[in-house]
Design a protein around this motif. Structure first.
Motif, PDB file in Angstrom:
ATOM      1  N   GLY A   9       0.822  -1.204   0.000  1.00 53.20           N
ATOM      2  CA  GLY A   9       0.000   0.000   0.000  1.00 53.20           C
ATOM      3  C   GLY A   9       0.860   1.259   0.000  1.00 53.20           C
ATOM      4  N   GLY A  10       0.192   2.417  -0.072  1.00 55.33           N
ATOM      5  CA  GLY A  10       0.927   3.672  -0.040  1.00 55.33           C
ATOM      6  C   GLY A  10       0.150   4.812  -0.654  1.00 55.33           C
ATOM      7  N   LEU A  11       0.875   5.884  -0.920  1.00 57.64           N
ATOM      8  CA  LEU A  11       0.296   7.095  -1.509  1.00 57.64           C
ATOM      9  C   LEU A  11       0.677   7.162  -2.985  1.00 57.64           C
ATOM     10  CD1 LEU A  11      -1.029   9.937  -1.330  1.00 57.64           C
ATOM     11  CD2 LEU A  11       1.231  10.791  -0.633  1.00 57.64           C
ATOM     12  N   VAL A  12      -0.302   7.414  -3.825  1.00 61.25           N
ATOM     13  CA  VAL A  12      -0.057   7.491  -5.265  1.00 61.25           C
ATOM     14  C   VAL A  12      -0.935   8.578  -5.858  1.00 61.25           C
ATOM     15  CG1 VAL A  12      -1.792   5.732  -5.800  1.00 61.25           C
ATOM     16  CG2 VAL A  12       0.126   6.105  -7.367  1.00 61.25           C
ATOM     17  N   GLN A  13      -0.466   9.191  -6.914  1.00 60.81           N
ATOM     18  CA  GLN A  13      -1.245  10.230  -7.585  1.00 60.81           C
ATOM     19  C   GLN A  13      -2.328   9.594  -8.464  1.00 60.81           C
ATOM     20  OE1 GLN A  13       1.501  12.723  -9.749  1.00 60.81           O
ATOM     21  NE2 GLN A  13       2.027  13.893  -7.915  1.00 60.81           N
ATOM     22  N   PRO A  14      -3.388  10.333  -8.725  1.00 62.31           N
ATOM     23  CA  PRO A  14      -4.421   9.828  -9.639  1.00 62.31           C
ATOM     24  C   PRO A  14      -3.818   9.420 -10.982  1.00 62.31           C
ATOM     25  CG  PRO A  14      -5.212  11.770  -8.509  1.00 62.31           C
ATOM     26  CD  PRO A  14      -3.757  11.637  -8.137  1.00 62.31           C
ATOM     27  N   GLY A  15      -4.270   8.275 -11.468  1.00 61.90           N
ATOM     28  CA  GLY A  15      -3.721   7.737 -12.708  1.00 61.90           C
ATOM     29  C   GLY A  15      -2.546   6.812 -12.499  1.00 61.90           C
ATOM     30  N   ARG A  38     -12.089  -3.736   0.456  1.00 62.03           N
ATOM     31  CA  ARG A  38     -11.633  -2.408   0.889  1.00 62.03           C
ATOM     32  C   ARG A  38     -12.715  -1.724   1.697  1.00 62.03           C
ATOM     33  NH1 ARG A  38     -11.430   0.652  -5.037  1.00 62.03           N
ATOM     34  NH2 ARG A  38     -13.696   0.825  -5.348  1.00 62.03           N
ATOM     35  N   GLN A  39     -12.266  -0.827   2.552  1.00 61.56           N
ATOM     36  CA  GLN A  39     -13.190  -0.051   3.381  1.00 61.56           C
ATOM     37  C   GLN A  39     -12.715   1.385   3.449  1.00 61.56           C
ATOM     38  OE1 GLN A  39     -13.927  -1.640   7.302  1.00 61.56           O
ATOM     39  NE2 GLN A  39     -15.880  -0.564   7.426  1.00 61.56           N
ATOM     40  N   ALA A  40     -13.541   2.274   2.925  1.00 61.95           N
ATOM     41  CA  ALA A  40     -13.264   3.706   2.983  1.00 61.95           C
ATOM     42  C   ALA A  40     -13.919   4.285   4.233  1.00 61.95           C
ATOM     43  CB  ALA A  40     -13.797   4.386   1.731  1.00 61.95           C
ATOM     44  N   PRO A  41     -13.448   5.418   4.713  1.00 59.15           N
ATOM     45  CA  PRO A  41     -14.039   6.021   5.919  1.00 59.15           C
ATOM     46  C   PRO A  41     -15.538   6.245   5.759  1.00 59.15           C
ATOM     47  CG  PRO A  41     -11.978   7.099   5.382  1.00 59.15           C
ATOM     48  CD  PRO A  41     -12.290   6.184   4.234  1.00 59.15           C
ATOM     49  N   PRO A  87      -9.127   8.843  -6.995  1.00 55.27           N
ATOM     50  CA  PRO A  87      -9.272   9.218  -5.580  1.00 55.27           C
ATOM     51  C   PRO A  87     -10.304   8.356  -4.846  1.00 55.27           C
ATOM     52  CG  PRO A  87      -9.115  11.183  -6.925  1.00 55.27           C
ATOM     53  CD  PRO A  87      -9.182  10.022  -7.882  1.00 55.27           C
ATOM     54  N   GLU A  88     -11.338   7.930  -5.545  1.00 53.93           N
ATOM     55  CA  GLU A  88     -12.363   7.105  -4.893  1.00 53.93           C
ATOM     56  C   GLU A  88     -11.886   5.687  -4.597  1.00 53.93           C
ATOM     57  OE1 GLU A  88     -12.693   8.909  -7.706  1.00 53.93           O
ATOM     58  OE2 GLU A  88     -13.952   7.871  -9.189  1.00 53.93           O
ATOM     59  N   ASP A  89     -10.682   5.324  -5.043  1.00 56.70           N
ATOM     60  CA  ASP A  89     -10.096   4.042  -4.667  1.00 56.70           C
ATOM     61  C   ASP A  89      -9.416   4.108  -3.301  1.00 56.70           C
ATOM     62  OD1 ASP A  89      -9.094   3.698  -8.089  1.00 56.70           O
ATOM     63  OD2 ASP A  89     -10.750   2.649  -7.097  1.00 56.70           O
ATOM     64  N   THR A  90      -9.335   5.286  -2.736  1.00 58.34           N
ATOM     65  CA  THR A  90      -8.713   5.457  -1.419  1.00 58.34           C
ATOM     66  C   THR A  90      -9.483   4.671  -0.367  1.00 58.34           C
ATOM     67  OG1 THR A  90      -7.827   7.637  -1.964  1.00 58.34           O
ATOM     68  CG2 THR A  90      -8.140   7.127   0.370  1.00 58.34           C
ATOM     69  N   ALA A  91      -8.763   3.819   0.358  1.00 53.56           N
ATOM     70  CA  ALA A  91      -9.387   2.957   1.365  1.00 53.56           C
ATOM     71  C   ALA A  91      -8.302   2.123   2.035  1.00 53.56           C
ATOM     72  CB  ALA A  91     -10.417   2.030   0.713  1.00 53.56           C
ATOM     73  N   GLY A 106      -6.409 -10.281   6.635  1.00 50.81           N
ATOM     74  CA  GLY A 106      -5.154  -9.624   6.923  1.00 50.81           C
ATOM     75  C   GLY A 106      -5.392  -8.389   7.771  1.00 50.81           C
ATOM     76  N   GLN A 107      -4.309  -7.717   8.125  1.00 50.58           N
ATOM     77  CA  GLN A 107      -4.402  -6.570   9.019  1.00 50.58           C
ATOM     78  C   GLN A 107      -4.816  -5.304   8.288  1.00 50.58           C
ATOM     79  OE1 GLN A 107      -1.624  -7.713   7.746  1.00 50.58           O
ATOM     80  NE2 GLN A 107      -0.310  -5.999   7.203  1.00 50.58           N
ATOM     81  N   GLY A 108      -4.751  -5.302   6.977  1.00 48.24           N
ATOM     82  CA  GLY A 108      -5.138  -4.144   6.182  1.00 48.24           C
ATOM     83  C   GLY A 108      -3.943  -3.289   5.797  1.00 48.24           C
ATOM     84  N   THR A 109      -4.019  -2.715   4.610  1.00 48.52           N
ATOM     85  CA  THR A 109      -2.979  -1.811   4.142  1.00 48.52           C
ATOM     86  C   THR A 109      -3.645  -0.590   3.513  1.00 48.52           C
ATOM     87  OG1 THR A 109      -0.949  -1.630   2.794  1.00 48.52           O
ATOM     88  CG2 THR A 109      -2.745  -2.959   1.880  1.00 48.52           C
ATOM     89  N   GLN A 110      -3.146   0.590   3.860  1.00 49.02           N
ATOM     90  CA  GLN A 110      -3.770   1.830   3.398  1.00 49.02           C
ATOM     91  C   GLN A 110      -3.333   2.146   1.972  1.00 49.02           C
ATOM     92  OE1 GLN A 110      -5.975   4.058   5.075  1.00 49.02           O
ATOM     93  NE2 GLN A 110      -6.102   5.012   3.043  1.00 49.02           N
ATOM     94  N   VAL A 111      -4.311   2.466   1.139  1.00 48.41           N
ATOM     95  CA  VAL A 111      -4.064   2.972  -0.210  1.00 48.41           C
ATOM     96  C   VAL A 111      -4.694   4.351  -0.294  1.00 48.41           C
ATOM     97  CG1 VAL A 111      -4.566   2.709  -2.667  1.00 48.41           C
ATOM     98  CG2 VAL A 111      -3.945   0.707  -1.287  1.00 48.41           C
ATOM     99  N   THR A 112      -3.884   5.340  -0.602  1.00 46.94           N
ATOM    100  CA  THR A 112      -4.357   6.714  -0.718  1.00 46.94           C
ATOM    101  C   THR A 112      -4.034   7.236  -2.104  1.00 46.94           C
ATOM    102  OG1 THR A 112      -4.016   7.104   1.642  1.00 46.94           O
ATOM    103  CG2 THR A 112      -4.255   9.042   0.235  1.00 46.94           C
TER     104      THR A 112
END
Length: 115
Positions: A9-15, A38-41, A87-91, A106-112
């Protein structure tokens, strides 16, 4: 009890793209399904993609054509290649194993996805 360990997981720009991996702690010799949720806020957990031990994939409509799920049974590992991220894939993305009527997580991994 089977344990699942996620990475990627991690931070990535749109596209952009990310690849998630999930390894099971032991070999599995019976029919099973591995997948990613996935689970978004503020939202419920939803299925993103799943793949049977025989290699048949299934995708949520929202990710078809952008995400690819695969697995390596010899390594007890499932992968999720995510392209054209939005951006809507963030979760938080959770690996799942469905085996003999039980769900393992699993414990979950953040994708932003953000600019």
């Amino acid at each position: 009890q089977v344990q699942l360990v996620e990475s990627g997981g991690g931070l990535v720009q749109p596209g952009g793209s990310l690849r998630l991996s999930c390894a099971a702690s032991e070999s599995i010799f019976v029919i099973n399904v591995m997948g990613w949720y996935r689970q978004a806020p503020g939202k419920e957990r939803e299925l993103v993609a799943a793949i049977t031990s025989g290699g048949t994939p299934n995708y949520a409509d929202s990710v078809k054509g952008r995400f690819t799920i695969s697995r390596d049974n010899a390594k007890n590992t499932v992968y999720l290649q995510m392209n054209s991220l939005k951006p809507e894939d963030t979760a938080v993305y959770y690996c799942n194993l469905f085996l003999l009527g039980h769900h393992y997580w699993g414990q979950g991994t953040q994708v932003t996805v953000s600019s």
